[in-house]
Design a protein around this motif. Structure first.
Motif, PDB file in Angstrom:
ATOM      1  N   THR A  54       5.941  16.426 -35.092  1.00 34.86           N
ATOM      2  CA  THR A  54       6.728  16.449 -36.170  1.00 34.86           C
ATOM      3  C   THR A  54       7.674  18.148 -35.769  1.00 34.86           C
ATOM      4  N   THR A  93       8.733  13.624 -47.980  1.00 36.65           N
ATOM      5  CA  THR A  93       9.021  12.684 -46.758  1.00 36.65           C
ATOM      6  C   THR A  93       9.117  13.591 -45.405  1.00 36.65           C
ATOM      7  N   ASP A 110      18.818  17.293 -36.286  1.00 37.91           N
ATOM      8  CA  ASP A 110      17.502  18.328 -36.624  1.00 37.91           C
ATOM      9  C   ASP A 110      16.802  18.304 -35.055  1.00 37.91           C
ATOM     10  N   GLU A 132       6.501   8.956 -44.518  1.00 40.77           N
ATOM     11  CA  GLU A 132       6.938   9.072 -42.863  1.00 40.77           C
ATOM     12  C   GLU A 132       8.450   8.467 -42.836  1.00 40.77           C
ATOM     13  N   GLY A 133       9.343   9.100 -42.621  1.00 40.88           N
ATOM     14  CA  GLY A 133      10.721   8.452 -42.374  1.00 40.88           C
ATOM     15  C   GLY A 133      11.346   8.612 -40.897  1.00 40.88           C
ATOM     16  N   ALA A 134      12.511   8.121 -40.797  1.00 39.47           N
ATOM     17  CA  ALA A 134      13.345   8.064 -39.619  1.00 39.47           C
ATOM     18  C   ALA A 134      13.690   9.621 -39.406  1.00 39.47           C
ATOM     19  N   ARG A 135      13.862  10.005 -38.058  1.00 35.64           N
ATOM     20  CA  ARG A 135      14.648  11.252 -37.783  1.00 35.64           C
ATOM     21  C   ARG A 135      16.031  11.539 -38.476  1.00 35.64           C
ATOM     22  N   ARG A 136      16.175  12.727 -38.802  1.00 41.71           N
ATOM     23  CA  ARG A 136      17.759  13.066 -39.438  1.00 41.71           C
ATOM     24  C   ARG A 136      18.588  13.497 -38.222  1.00 41.71           C
ATOM     25  N   PHE A 184      10.455  13.647 -41.920  1.00 44.94           N
ATOM     26  CA  PHE A 184      11.717  13.042 -41.172  1.00 44.94           C
ATOM     27  C   PHE A 184      11.587  13.039 -39.576  1.00 44.94           C
ATOM     28  N   GLY A 185      11.054  12.282 -39.125  1.00 46.05           N
ATOM     29  CA  GLY A 185      10.523  11.956 -37.549  1.00 46.05           C
ATOM     30  C   GLY A 185       9.212  12.534 -37.314  1.00 46.05           C
ATOM     31  N   THR A 186       8.483  11.572 -36.791  1.00 44.11           N
ATOM     32  CA  THR A 186       7.001  11.821 -36.220  1.00 44.11           C
ATOM     33  C   THR A 186       6.943  11.738 -34.794  1.00 44.11           C
TER      34      THR A 186
END
Length: 329
Positions: free
Chosen positions: A220, A208, A287, A280-284, A210-212
């Protein structure tokens, strides 16, 4: 003449085991000290093992009396940022209190050369700059704060007990022993390159991102990576720095460039010749966009030359190890 010994805390861990191998090659006897909370007995193969916990002062005194090490190389630590936020007490006890025990045992035994594996997490959120030894430290979690506290302890004991020290700060370590004897294995695994290789080999469904939508060329995050063998070479150079009578010193270890998450994934696909399943996931939370550090001081003063810290080389060595499977204690 008997070989000189070096006590390597966390000698069953990823970096500690590689350091033990390098010490053995350099003519030392590395004595691994580990409680195996995160380390692996199978990785201790280059010198004696002393099982124990850094919180046990009597056990430490026993080990120092038995081996009379000329130096300590301190890698043992709790190192999960998220966990340190949820349970800071564990990090203050497991990192700071335990290291105080170690420092006091070392100085009491007259072992006064101390090489400390710190972290660039002591700098906190300083996005988009190349960090160096003079950058202000402002840790934002208990992991970074605990390492910063240990740096402060070393300074204080250098005054009170003449403890000589070198401190190394760095971000992500990658790769594996090119001979394939030892490698990177964490439970749970949280590091990007082994996670990508897990996805390639089918040990996990996908990697995954986390954030694109970060302000980078491909959207990224960008991070600095150093090959584990280059890293331990620097630590050995730091040991020799002290043994030659030089003063206490801090060194940052990095390429000053970094690679994005997508660049790591694409390089892994090229190296292995296999596709990487990606989600693809959401930002953590927490980060940063780009974290890199320089190494001008280490290159100039220690003669450090991180030749293996090329992304494809790090992945290739890691992949060779990865195909062997995990350690089994």
């Amino acid at each position: 003449m008997a070989e000189e010994t070096v006590l390597v805390t966390g000698g069953g861990g990823y970096i500690g085991s590689h350091c033990c191998k390098a010490l053995r090659r350099a003519g030392y006897t590395p004595v691994a000290f580990d409680n195996f909370v995160t380390g692996w007995r199978e990785a201790v193969r280059f010198g004696p093992l002393e099982e124990g916990d850094l919180s046990d002062r009597a056990r430490l005194d026993e080990v120092f009396a038995r081996w009379k090490p000329v130096a300590v190389m301190h890698f043992a630590a709790l190192s999960q940022v998220g966990e340190s936020i949820r349970d800071p007490g564990r990090y203050w006890r497991g990192n700071v209190s335990a290291t105080l025990n170690l420092i006091e045992a070392a100085t009491a035994a007259g072992c006064l050369d101390f090489v400390f594996s710190s972290t660039c997490a002591t700098y906190g959120e300083q996005d988009g700059v190349v960090l160096d030894e003079d950058t202000m430290q402002a840790p934002i979690n208990a992991y970074g704060a605990s390492k910063r506290a240990i740096e402060d302890m070393l300074r204080d004991f250098s005054i009170s007990a003449c403890l000589r020290h070198t401190i190394f700060r760095y971000f992500n370590v990658a790769g594996a022993d090119p001979d394939g004897e030892i490698g990177e294995c964490h439970v749970p695994e949280t590091h990007l390159i082994p996670l990508v290789l897990d996805a390639i080999s089918g040990r996990r469904d996908a990697i995954t991102i986390f954030g694109t939508d970060y302000k980078t060329p491909d959207g990224t995050c960008i991070r600095d990576y150093v090959h584990v063998c280059d890293l331990v070479d620097a630590h050995l150079a730091g040991l020799e720095w002290l043994r030659q009578g030089n003063s206490n010193r801090v060194f940052c270890l990095g390429t000053g460039q970094g690679f994005s998450v997508r660049e790591v994934i694409e390089a892994a696909s090229r190296v292995t010749g296999q596709p990487v399943p990606v989600l693809e996931g959401a930002r953590r939370e927490g980060d940063a966009t780009q974290l890199v550090c320089g190494s001008t001081r280490a290159r100039t003063e220690l003669g450090w030359d991180p030749q293996r810290s090329v992304l494809e080389d790090m992945i290739s060595d890691a992949w060779r190890w990865h195909q062997r499977g995990a350690y089994k204690n």
